[in-house]
Write an enzyme that holds these catalytic residues in place. Structure first.
Site, PDB file in Angstrom:
ATOM      1  N   ALA A 170       0.837  -1.191   0.000  1.00  0.00           N
ATOM      2  CA  ALA A 170       0.000   0.000   0.000  1.00  0.00           C
ATOM      3  C   ALA A 170       0.875   1.245   0.000  1.00  0.00           C
ATOM      4  O   ALA A 170       2.076   1.182   0.278  1.00  0.00           O
ATOM      5  CB  ALA A 170      -0.920  -0.005   1.221  1.00  0.00           C
ATOM      6  N   GLN A 184       1.297   3.667   1.993  1.00  0.00           N
ATOM      7  CA  GLN A 184       2.009   3.897   3.248  1.00  0.00           C
ATOM      8  C   GLN A 184       2.516   2.594   3.873  1.00  0.00           C
ATOM      9  O   GLN A 184       2.599   2.447   5.091  1.00  0.00           O
ATOM     10  CB  GLN A 184       1.116   4.647   4.225  1.00  0.00           C
ATOM     11  CG  GLN A 184       0.981   6.130   3.905  1.00  0.00           C
ATOM     12  CD  GLN A 184       2.297   6.881   4.054  1.00  0.00           C
ATOM     13  OE1 GLN A 184       3.162   6.525   4.845  1.00  0.00           O
ATOM     14  NE2 GLN A 184       2.450   7.943   3.265  1.00  0.00           N
ATOM     15  N   SER A 185       2.928   1.659   3.039  1.00  0.00           N
ATOM     16  CA  SER A 185       3.386   0.353   3.509  1.00  0.00           C
ATOM     17  C   SER A 185       4.678   0.441   4.316  1.00  0.00           C
ATOM     18  O   SER A 185       5.696   0.949   3.840  1.00  0.00           O
ATOM     19  CB  SER A 185       3.602  -0.577   2.315  1.00  0.00           C
ATOM     20  OG  SER A 185       4.278  -1.751   2.704  1.00  0.00           O
ATOM     21  N   ASN A 186       4.646  -0.118   5.527  1.00  0.00           N
ATOM     22  CA  ASN A 186       5.861  -0.261   6.321  1.00  0.00           C
ATOM     23  C   ASN A 186       6.789  -1.313   5.721  1.00  0.00           C
ATOM     24  O   ASN A 186       8.012  -1.193   5.803  1.00  0.00           O
ATOM     25  CB  ASN A 186       5.499  -0.668   7.757  1.00  0.00           C
ATOM     26  CG  ASN A 186       4.651   0.374   8.459  1.00  0.00           C
ATOM     27  OD1 ASN A 186       5.029   1.526   8.559  1.00  0.00           O
ATOM     28  ND2 ASN A 186       3.493  -0.039   8.933  1.00  0.00           N
ATOM     29  N   VAL A 190       7.219  -2.049   2.558  1.00  0.00           N
ATOM     30  CA  VAL A 190       7.929  -1.456   1.427  1.00  0.00           C
ATOM     31  C   VAL A 190       9.080  -0.581   1.910  1.00  0.00           C
ATOM     32  O   VAL A 190      10.205  -0.662   1.411  1.00  0.00           O
ATOM     33  CB  VAL A 190       6.943  -0.652   0.550  1.00  0.00           C
ATOM     34  CG1 VAL A 190       7.682   0.285  -0.392  1.00  0.00           C
ATOM     35  CG2 VAL A 190       6.053  -1.595  -0.244  1.00  0.00           C
TER      36      VAL A 190
END
Length: 348
Positions: free
Chosen positions: A78, A80-82, A84
């Protein structure tokens, strides 16, 4: 005597974290809720680039990537993926290039959400950013990521894809098999027992890995997964399948029974990455009482589940909360979070 965790310590793994994360009491929150004794496993303190639970998972993914001679990591998440953000950090730590694909999973388009928080860190880490328009198409997102990998291969790179969808080796879940062993060792060293563990349940790697590790090591305490991505009916078979895959990968019998998979989806609505009053209350309580900073996507909703459990659990029992991190996304949700806090009287 056979090893209950089988091949776990023989699989490729890189060291990305700061070591054993702290196990702490939450005495102030416990007093405020008037229920069970509360502990927190501080996996927000794993270290790498603001830390979080995904560091443990990436140690196995990037361990395999390194063993295969990869020089470029590709991952989808997503906006705001942590995961990633930490994949980008891990890749840089190992001297690799990084391609990230951000999917439109959350119905938010304000500038802070699109540019601050984890997105800012992705760009600071020098990730090549791609976009995928459908946030509920895991197979399509994985297919597009493999197409990007083919482009990198044509450029002479050696890519490694971290998959989004199910049906792949559960390497990420192994990080939480390790975490279960670590947690049990810490509890034993302090003479503590836990009556229930509370974990976020999203991709399923943290939940399934931790549950599998506990059961394999003989701990029968219930594990409640707080749903943050999909409802309990959809999440349960995902956790069951992941536990079966872990057993196959480690070469051991699956110790997880159907009744071991406990899920609570009451704090999910209105959906992934979206605020609700119980989550805002939980985030505020954790900050005011324990100076614990939670995120609105995973750890905040998981804390909402813990708060509810604590209020309805005997003071003679102990609950342990797995803090999965996610601090950077606080800044991406700043305006909407402040508005929600004001509505609940949590800010002046």
């Amino acid at each position: 005597m056979s090893n209950p965790l089988g091949l776990l310590d023989d699989l490729p793994r890189v060291d990305l974290s700061h070591g054993d994360t702290p196990l702490e009491p939450m005495a102030n929150l416990q007093d405020a809720l008037g229920g069970a004794r509360l502990l927190v496993k501080r996996d927000d303190c794993t270290g790498l680039a603001f830390g979080g639970n995904k560091v443990r998972q990436l140690e196995f993914y990037l361990g395999e990537a390194k063993a295969e001679g990869a020089d470029t990591i590709l991952i989808t998440g997503a906006v705001q993926s942590n995961f990633v953000r930490l994949a980008a950090a891990g890749a840089r730590k190992l001297g690799m290039e990084i391609d990230i694909q951000l999917e439109a999973r959350v119905p938010k388009s304000d500038p802070s959400y699109l540019n601050s928080g984890n997105v800012l860190l992705d760009k600071l880490l020098g990730a090549r950013v791609h976009h995928y328009s459908d946030g509920e198409d895991e197979a399509g997102a994985d297919l597009r990521l493999h197409e990007i990998a083919d482009e990198r291969r044509a450029e002479g790179r050696t890519p490694y894809v971290i998959p989004l969808g199910p049906g792949h080796k559960p390497l990420g879940a192994l990080g939480y098999v390790v975490a279960a062993r670590e947690t049990l060792d810490q509890l034993k060293a302090r003479g503590l027992t836990v009556d229930r563990f509370v974990v976020p349940s999203g991709s399923g790697n943290t939940h399934s890995g931790f549950l599998f590790g506990l059961r394999a090591l003989g701990c029968e305490a219930p594990v409640t997964g707080i749903c943050v991505r999909r409802n309990a009916d959809l999440q349960a078979p995902r956790i069951a399948t992941r536990c079966k895959e872990i057993a196959e990968l480690l070469g051991v019998e699956n110790p997880v029974r159907e009744e071991d998979i406990v899920l609570d989806d009451r704090f999910l609505a209105p959906g992934y990455g979206q605020l609700n009053p119980a989550m805002v209350e939980a985030m505020t309580l954790a900050a005011h009482k324990e100076a614990l900073l939670l995120d609105p996507v995973y750890s905040g909703k998981c804390m909402a589940g813990l708060v509810d459990l604590a209020r309805h659990t005997s003071p003679n029992e102990t609950l342990l909360f797995i803090h999965s991190g996610g601090t950077p996304s606080l800044f991406a949700y700043g305006d909407s979070l402040l508005e929600a806090m004001a509505q609940q009287g949590a800010v002046g």
